[in-house]
Design a protein around this motif. Sequence first.
Motif, mmCIF file in Angstrom:
data_model
loop_
_atom_site.group_PDB
_atom_site.id
_atom_site.type_symbol
_atom_site.label_atom_id
_atom_site.label_comp_id
_atom_site.label_asym_id
_atom_site.label_seq_id
_atom_site.Cartn_x
_atom_site.Cartn_y
_atom_site.Cartn_z
ATOM 1 N N TYR A 54 35.196 36.208 2.259
ATOM 2 C CA TYR A 54 35.060 36.370 3.705
ATOM 3 C C TYR A 54 36.438 36.211 4.344
ATOM 4 O O TYR A 54 37.434 35.919 3.665
ATOM 5 C CB TYR A 54 34.084 35.335 4.272
ATOM 6 C CG TYR A 54 34.307 33.934 3.760
ATOM 7 C CD1 TYR A 54 35.255 33.095 4.347
ATOM 8 C CD2 TYR A 54 33.592 33.449 2.671
ATOM 9 C CE1 TYR A 54 35.471 31.825 3.875
ATOM 10 C CE2 TYR A 54 33.804 32.168 2.183
ATOM 11 C CZ TYR A 54 34.748 31.353 2.791
ATOM 12 O OH TYR A 54 34.959 30.088 2.308
ATOM 13 N N SER A 100 32.448 42.633 -3.806
ATOM 14 C CA SER A 100 32.503 42.495 -2.346
ATOM 15 C C SER A 100 32.003 41.143 -1.863
ATOM 16 O O SER A 100 31.168 41.041 -0.979
ATOM 17 C CB SER A 100 31.703 43.617 -1.666
ATOM 18 O OG SER A 100 30.345 43.591 -2.103
ATOM 19 N N SER A 101 32.507 40.096 -2.490
ATOM 20 C CA SER A 101 32.231 38.740 -2.011
ATOM 21 C C SER A 101 33.484 38.227 -1.313
ATOM 22 O O SER A 101 34.518 38.888 -1.288
ATOM 23 C CB SER A 101 31.846 37.839 -3.189
ATOM 24 O OG SER A 101 32.915 37.757 -4.113
ATOM 25 N N ASP A 149 32.629 46.905 -6.426
ATOM 26 C CA ASP A 149 31.219 46.859 -6.831
ATOM 27 C C ASP A 149 30.814 47.989 -7.781
ATOM 28 O O ASP A 149 29.610 48.237 -7.962
ATOM 29 C CB ASP A 149 30.293 46.887 -5.603
ATOM 30 C CG ASP A 149 30.385 45.617 -4.773
ATOM 31 O OD1 ASP A 149 30.849 44.591 -5.294
ATOM 32 O OD2 ASP A 149 29.992 45.657 -3.594
ATOM 33 N N GLY A 195 38.292 40.051 3.030
ATOM 34 C CA GLY A 195 36.936 39.885 2.508
ATOM 35 C C GLY A 195 36.322 41.205 2.095
ATOM 36 O O GLY A 195 36.959 42.258 2.134
ATOM 37 N N ASP A 196 35.065 41.133 1.638
ATOM 38 C CA ASP A 196 34.314 42.314 1.196
ATOM 39 C C ASP A 196 34.990 43.033 0.032
ATOM 40 O O ASP A 196 34.874 44.258 -0.106
ATOM 41 C CB ASP A 196 34.108 43.295 2.355
ATOM 42 C CG ASP A 196 33.229 42.710 3.453
ATOM 43 O OD1 ASP A 196 32.323 41.923 3.105
ATOM 44 O OD2 ASP A 196 33.450 43.012 4.628
ATOM 45 N N GLU A 198 38.181 43.538 -0.601
ATOM 46 C CA GLU A 198 39.482 44.188 -0.389
ATOM 47 C C GLU A 198 40.635 43.393 -1.011
ATOM 48 O O GLU A 198 41.537 43.966 -1.634
ATOM 49 C CB GLU A 198 39.720 44.397 1.098
ATOM 50 C CG GLU A 198 38.775 45.426 1.712
ATOM 51 C CD GLU A 198 39.092 45.693 3.174
ATOM 52 O OE1 GLU A 198 40.142 45.200 3.641
ATOM 53 O OE2 GLU A 198 38.303 46.390 3.832
#
Length: 265
Positions: free
Chosen positions: A205, A202-203, A231, A209-210, A212
């Motif tokens: 932006y 989940s890096s 994660d 981001g997160d 996806e």
Amino acid sequence: MRELLEAVAEGSLSPAQAEAELAGYVTDDAGRFDATRRQRRGIPEAILAEGKSPDAVASLAATALETTGRALLTRLSDEQFQVLESSLEDVEDEATIERWSTSALVRSSTYERSSLEATVAIVTAGTVDGPVADEAQVVCEDAGASVDRIDDVGVAALDRVLDQADRLRAADVVIVAAGREGALPTVVAGLVDAPVIAIPVSSGYGHGGDGEAALAGMLQSCTVLSVVNIDAGFVAGAQATLIARAVDRVAFSGNESDPADDSDL
């Protein structure tokens, strides 16, 4: 049954250990701990610290230590780790604790970890992927697999991963953790003949981001690989452990007993 009761009466077996023998799990104020999962599934019960109070985490760890000889914990905060570390001072049987960023492994002095004739390569695209990769690593190391950690080889500079091709090809199973667009597992899977397990991190932006975009990219990989949730380091480590155990069984297929077929109780 009588033997268990006699053992409890004479003090050679605790009530918690007896409950684990009879029911397969142990109940305390913090919840239930599955003490026989490793015998059934080949992977241990892990204590997810996230969302639990520090005292609950310490209580479950003590139960795990008492019934299986070790406790594997994930998503630990600094406060939870401090309470856990302090609680071990009250344990009669001296225990050791190892920490990998937000994961930890506690072992009693009498616990004998199994050894697997298998190597798991754990790869990260960047340093931000480290804690998720650590979660996978603690599971693999607890199982007794050899871990070859290869960090910071993201596709922004492709030479970094190509330089590690020999190490990657020597592994029996490869875990790759990557965020952003999640391209690294696809590249690695095109270089090796071992199973590749991809972890979207989940890096990143902005749009996607997160984790996806990384998840979508890994699911659409044109090279063959398996993908776990965003994660989900523990899940990737558990999958790699099952593969490592299968490799180990093949390596020792000529022996009468399987050294990886250990018992927690």
